[in-house]
Design an enzyme around this catalytic site. Structure first.
Site, short mmCIF file in Angstrom:
data_model
loop_
_atom_site.label_atom_id
_atom_site.label_comp_id
_atom_site.label_asym_id
_atom_site.label_seq_id
_atom_site.Cartn_x
_atom_site.Cartn_y
_atom_site.Cartn_z
N ARG A 72 36.56 59.06 157.09
CA ARG A 72 36.59 58.23 155.91
C ARG A 72 35.10 58.30 155.65
NH1 ARG A 72 39.57 52.60 158.16
NH2 ARG A 72 41.68 53.40 157.50
N GLU A 84 45.41 62.87 160.17
CA GLU A 84 46.78 62.23 159.88
C GLU A 84 47.71 62.83 161.18
OE1 GLU A 84 48.17 59.91 158.51
OE2 GLU A 84 46.48 59.39 157.62
N THR A 90 49.53 58.95 168.71
CA THR A 90 48.31 59.03 169.54
C THR A 90 47.58 57.56 168.98
OG1 THR A 90 48.07 61.39 169.20
CG2 THR A 90 46.16 60.24 169.86
N TYR A 129 53.16 67.31 171.91
CA TYR A 129 53.93 67.88 170.68
C TYR A 129 53.01 69.09 170.30
CZ TYR A 129 56.25 63.30 170.84
OH TYR A 129 56.77 62.14 171.32
N TYR A 167 55.68 62.28 155.43
CA TYR A 167 54.86 61.51 155.66
C TYR A 167 53.53 62.15 155.46
CZ TYR A 167 51.22 58.72 157.84
OH TYR A 167 50.20 58.23 158.05
N ASP A 185 53.99 54.99 157.54
CA ASP A 185 54.36 55.34 158.84
C ASP A 185 54.76 54.06 159.73
OD1 ASP A 185 52.19 53.41 158.77
OD2 ASP A 185 50.65 54.51 159.94
N CYS A 239 49.04 42.78 161.10
CA CYS A 239 50.58 42.71 161.09
C CYS A 239 51.00 43.58 162.27
CB CYS A 239 51.00 42.97 159.89
SG CYS A 239 52.77 42.76 159.74
N CYS A 245 49.21 35.87 161.29
CA CYS A 245 49.56 35.50 159.99
C CYS A 245 48.42 34.69 159.48
CB CYS A 245 51.09 34.98 159.82
SG CYS A 245 52.39 36.03 160.42
N CYS A 248 45.98 36.85 157.66
CA CYS A 248 46.66 38.07 156.92
C CYS A 248 46.15 37.81 155.37
CB CYS A 248 48.17 38.04 157.07
SG CYS A 248 48.78 39.19 156.19
N CYS A 254 54.32 36.90 152.15
CA CYS A 254 55.26 37.56 152.77
C CYS A 254 56.37 36.54 152.89
CB CYS A 254 54.55 37.72 154.08
SG CYS A 254 55.29 38.20 155.29
N THR A 348 57.88 62.94 175.07
CA THR A 348 59.13 62.64 174.23
C THR A 348 59.95 61.52 174.76
OG1 THR A 348 60.40 64.55 174.95
CG2 THR A 348 59.01 64.90 173.04
#
Ligand code: SF4
Length: 435
Positions: A72, A84, A90, A129, A167, A185, A239, A245, A248, A254, A348
């Site tokens: 960032r 990403e 992970t 993976y 994605y 995601d 969330c 909540c 939030c 919501c 997996t």
């Protein structure tokens, strides 16, 4: 107080209502309920009618609560892309550690494209993976060859890179280039399904399409980067599976929270069956050297180095299995010399129980050295082999369970796992590794 009927949102694509069940908890707006994680906001604002207010509330919250993450700082497409892909499957803390190490080793696309696959797999080791790492390398080389080393901006060109699915393409295009695309995601799936009360399994149609459409509609023009990250951050911090909540910023919008059914959303699909695998592996030594083999490129753990082994067959003891597997995979006749314990590892949908042994050649011959004998192996499950020193093992990319075994045998006490020097006899504790 007269009851107000709740208007359920419609699918922006089909125009049909996304749910038809009646509100089970009308009249929730009490001051007392506005306390704690399950508190209700005093006023419900149907989300589909208050999209700009919802977007602003989310962006304001993100501006204050976002975590400081290394990608960032500058939002370069290369950093966004690697982060990403790394963060799929992970945990964040682990992903950040791997990301920082990766950027030190491969600071830009050119450095990555010039790297050996072996080095790339070694830097990926432990994330699982492994096809993702091979695809990243192939994509970097494609960017160098076809885009002059500059990450493409066009979503279709991003999608055409090896290993980049919808994605990842959406994440790179929106976060790096501010394209109006959603990133759906698991976090965003959970947030959207709760806000719009999607009442069927989220991984399947029609719910998956409905969620994607709402996620897209929520992206504000020109603010895709902050919005998409805010959605993911909200799912990760507030969330969550058990939502808080009361904290939030979207509580007023919501529907699930308004109905008091947030713990029933998202609707899960069928759980994947977990398959237990009972297997063996053996560490064969000749003097200071250890026998390892490289797996074929295709299939699980492709191109990674391993100690030979395989599944225990019915009626077989693990000791019998490791002797048989060595004969089948290498042509070597071996004896079990030591038991090194059991490693439990999840990958997996498999749960591996790996029995680990130390092995000797059954008939090594007089004055045998790794260079002169035994005769070269006849490989049936690998493409290459090596007699490696513990130091050389350190540079090879190995599956997590095999790395754990190598570290338990060859790392010095007090040394960081993976920084092996001289061999020592070790014994694994029975643990579980699920990366
Ligand atoms: S979005 Fe999640 S945390 Fe926010 S009010 Fe709805 S269920 Fe609660």
């Amino acid at each position: 107080m007269p009851k107000k009927a709740i208007k359920f949102p419609t699918d922006p694509k089909t125009g049909k209502k996304s749910r038809t069940t009646p509100n089970p908890l009308p009249g929730l707006e009490t001051a007392a309920a506005a306390q704690g994680c399950s508190g209700r906001p005093p006023r419900h604002l149907p989300p589909e009618k208050h999209i700009p207010a919802l977007q602003n509330a989310l962006l304001d919250w993100f501006a204050v609560h976002q975590r400081a993450l290394p990608w960032r700082n500058s939002y370069t497409p290369y950093e966004v892309w690697i982060s990403e892909v790394m963060l799929q499957q992970t945990q964040m803390e682990r992903g950040v550690r791997y990301f920082i190490r990766w950027m030190e080793r491969f600071p830009d696309i050119a450095a990555l494209a010039a790297a050996h696959e072996e080095d790339v797999l070694r830097m990926w080791e432990g994330l699982g993976y492994y096809s993702r790492a091979r695809h990243i390398l192939a994509a970097a080389r494609k960017i160098m060859a076809e885009h002059n080393g500059i990450f493409p901006r066009d979503p279709a060109a991003i999608r055409a890179l090896p290993g980049v699915g919808p994605y990842t393409a959406g994440a790179i295009a929106s976060i790096a280039f501010e394209k109006k695309l959603p990133c759906v995601d698991a976090n965003v799936e959970r947030v959207v399904s709760r806000i719009f009360d999607v009442d069927s399994p989220v991984k399947q149609e029609p719910a998956a399409g409905v969620i994607h459409q709402w996620a897209l509609r929520l992206v504000p023009e020109g603010k895709a980067r902050a919005h998409n990250q805010a959605m993911m951050e909200l799912g990760a911090l507030v969330c969550r599976k058990k939502p808080c909540c009361a904290s939030c910023p979207l509580g007023a919008f919501c529907i699930s929270h308004h109905l008091g059914i947030e713990d029933q959303r998202p609707v899960p699909g069928k759980r994947a069956t977990v398959t237990p695998v009972n297997a063996v592996t053996g560490v064969l030594r000749r003097g200071e050297k250890i026998f390892v083999q490289k797996r074929p490129a295709s299939g699980v753990w492709g191109n990674l180095w391993e100690f030979p082994g395989g599944r225990v067959e019915e009626g077989e003891s693990p000791e019998q299995a490791v002797v048989r597997e060595f004969m089948e995979e290498t042509g070597f006749t071996v004896n079990v010399a030591a038991r090194h314990g059991i490693i439990r590892h999840g990958y997996t949908t498999y749960r591996l129980t790996l029995h680990c042994f130390g092995l000797d050649l059954a008939a090594p011959g007089k004055d045998c050295t790794p260079e002169t004998c035994p005769a070269p192996p006849v490989l049936t499950a690998a493409t290459q082999y090596r007699w490696a020193s513990p130091q050389e093992l350190e540079d090879l990319a190995m599956p997590a369970a095999h790395r754990k075994l190598a570290d338990s045998l060859f790392s010095q006490p007090g040394q960081t796992a993976g920084a092996s020097t001289m061999p020592r006899q070790g014994r694994l504790t029975d643990g579980t590794d699920t990366d």
